[in-house]
Design an enzyme around this catalytic site. Structure first.
Site, PDB file in Angstrom:
ATOM      1  N   ASN A   1      -7.841  -3.142  14.240  1.00  0.00           N
ATOM      2  CA  ASN A   1      -9.278  -3.147  13.957  1.00  0.00           C
ATOM      3  C   ASN A   1      -9.609  -3.770  12.436  1.00  0.00           C
ATOM      4  O   ASN A   1      -9.744  -4.438  12.069  1.00  0.00           O
ATOM      5  CB  ASN A   1      -9.344  -1.699  13.586  1.00  0.00           C
TER       6      ASN A   1
ATOM      7  N   ASP B   1       0.393  -0.898  -0.472  1.00  0.00           N
ATOM      8  CA  ASP B   1       0.193   0.274   0.235  1.00  0.00           C
ATOM      9  C   ASP B   1       0.677   1.419  -0.222  1.00  0.00           C
ATOM     10  O   ASP B   1       1.972   0.900   0.295  1.00  0.00           O
ATOM     11  CB  ASP B   1      -0.501  -0.033   1.416  1.00  0.00           C
TER      12      ASP B   1
ATOM     13  N   GLU C   1     -10.166  -1.879   5.340  1.00  0.00           N
ATOM     14  CA  GLU C   1     -10.535  -1.819   6.573  1.00  0.00           C
ATOM     15  C   GLU C   1     -11.572  -2.789   6.428  1.00  0.00           C
ATOM     16  O   GLU C   1     -11.555  -2.641   6.227  1.00  0.00           O
ATOM     17  CB  GLU C   1     -10.905  -0.125   6.867  1.00  0.00           C
TER      18      GLU C   1
ATOM     19  N   HIS D   1      -7.677  -4.883  10.311  1.00  0.00           N
ATOM     20  CA  HIS D   1      -7.072  -4.753   8.568  1.00  0.00           C
ATOM     21  C   HIS D   1      -6.088  -5.597   8.086  1.00  0.00           C
ATOM     22  O   HIS D   1      -4.964  -5.846   9.039  1.00  0.00           O
ATOM     23  CB  HIS D   1      -7.174  -3.553   8.063  1.00  0.00           C
TER      24      HIS D   1
HETATM   25  P1  PGA Z   1       2.191  -2.119  12.519  1.00  0.00           P
HETATM   26  O1  PGA Z   1       0.570  -1.130  10.931  1.00  0.00           O
HETATM   27  O2  PGA Z   1       2.754  -3.022  11.912  1.00  0.00           O
HETATM   28  O3  PGA Z   1       3.038  -0.099  13.162  1.00  0.00           O
HETATM   29  O4  PGA Z   1       1.750  -2.408  14.301  1.00  0.00           O
HETATM   30  C1  PGA Z   1       0.010  -3.052  11.125  1.00  0.00           C
HETATM   31  C2  PGA Z   1      -0.446  -2.135  10.306  1.00  0.00           C
HETATM   32  O5  PGA Z   1      -1.567  -1.401  10.202  1.00  0.00           O
HETATM   33  O6  PGA Z   1      -1.398  -2.921   9.208  1.00  0.00           O
END
Ligand code: PGA
Length: 262
Positions: free
Chosen positions: A136, A67, A143, A138
């Site tokens: 959450n 992304d 999302e 995702h």
């Molecule tokens: P993080 O982010 O590895 O920094 O916890 C993961 C995500 O939001 O997919």
């Protein structure tokens, strides 16, 4: 799905990297799906160790990032293009020409996103997709509520995601509201998925992803439908799992010939 509970971040990285290296063995020009965020950093470190030791070579490999923010140019250190350059491309010895990130600055984001999916297909598809998970649930920036068959596209970020990512920005108001993300359908086409989750704040999402009912309320639950998904968690991220003993048994009682070893 295989759930592996590591005792700490370093061990999680070593286990995830072992699965990635094992899956790439014998593939001449492997294609990796790569994630930003803090979760995969110990995995990248361990892949780097393997490269240094000579057991892994990614110099011919190609990579597609999951992304990118909309509206942050690729040369800005907050962009995911730049983050991938500093955490993946340079330390793991990829040829920069072989590493792509979705274009969050395109005049026509939808056309760019469609072309990105086509480029993944043209590369032969992703051999191993590395994933983190949001608090959450995702994956990528898909999302809750994302279509389970979505393709790479522009998405609107939830408030909780913008709050979680505010740590990288001087002013929380600067966190972009939109991103371009590989879709859930795109991610599901990877031949293998390795998801890493660390820390207590991921515990509920991991329990839902591995043991909850499948649905768009928690996009990571879709991995229950993937034929080769490995979920590597540290003890804190695995703390709400109900079937920890079983996951440990699966690893302990695995036949020798199926064991992933360093
Ligand atoms: P993080 O982010 O590895 O920094 O916890 C993961 C995500 O939001 O997919």
């Amino acid at each position: 799905m295989d759930v592996i509970i590591a005792s700490n971040e370093q061990e999680a990285g070593r286990i995830a990297a072992a699965h990635i290296a094992h899956a790439l063995r014998g593939i001449e020009r492997p294609v990796l799906g790569v994630a930003t965020g803090s979760s995969p950093l110990s995995t990248y470190e361990d892949l780097g160790r393997r490269i240094k030791e000579g057991s892994l070579d990614l110099s011919q490999a190609r990579a597609f990032a999951l992304d990118e923010y909309v509206g942050i140019p690729a040369d800005n250190p907050l962009s995911y293009a730049d983050t991938i350059r500093t955490t993946v491309t340079e330390p793991l010895g990829f040829d920069p020409a072989n590493v792509r990130t979705p274009d969050g600055m395109a005049d026509d984001i939808a056309a760019g996103a469609k072309e990105y999916d086509e480029a993944i297909k043209a590369a032969g598809g992703i051999d191993v997709q590395i994933l983190g998970i949001g608090n959450n649930g995702h994956i990528g920036f898909n999302e809750p509520g994302s279509s389970l068959v979505s393709r790479t596209r522009q998405v609107c970020l939830t408030r909780e995601t913008r709050e979680a990512n505010a740590r990288y920005f001087d002013d929380p108001a600067d966190v972009p509201t939109h991103a371009v993300s590989q879709g859930l359908g795109t991610i599901m086409e990877a031949r293998k998925v390795v998801l890493v989750a660390l820390g207590e704040q991921k515990a509920a999402a991991i329990a839902a992803a591995c043991e909850g009912p499948m649905g768009a309320h928690c996009p990571a639950t879709l991995l229950q439908m993937h034929p080769d998904a490995v979920i590597v968690v540290d003890e804190a991220a695995g703390s709400q799992l109900q079937r920890k003993d079983y996951y440990a048994d699966v690893q302990r009682l695995m036949p020798e010939d199926q064991r992933v070893v360093d």
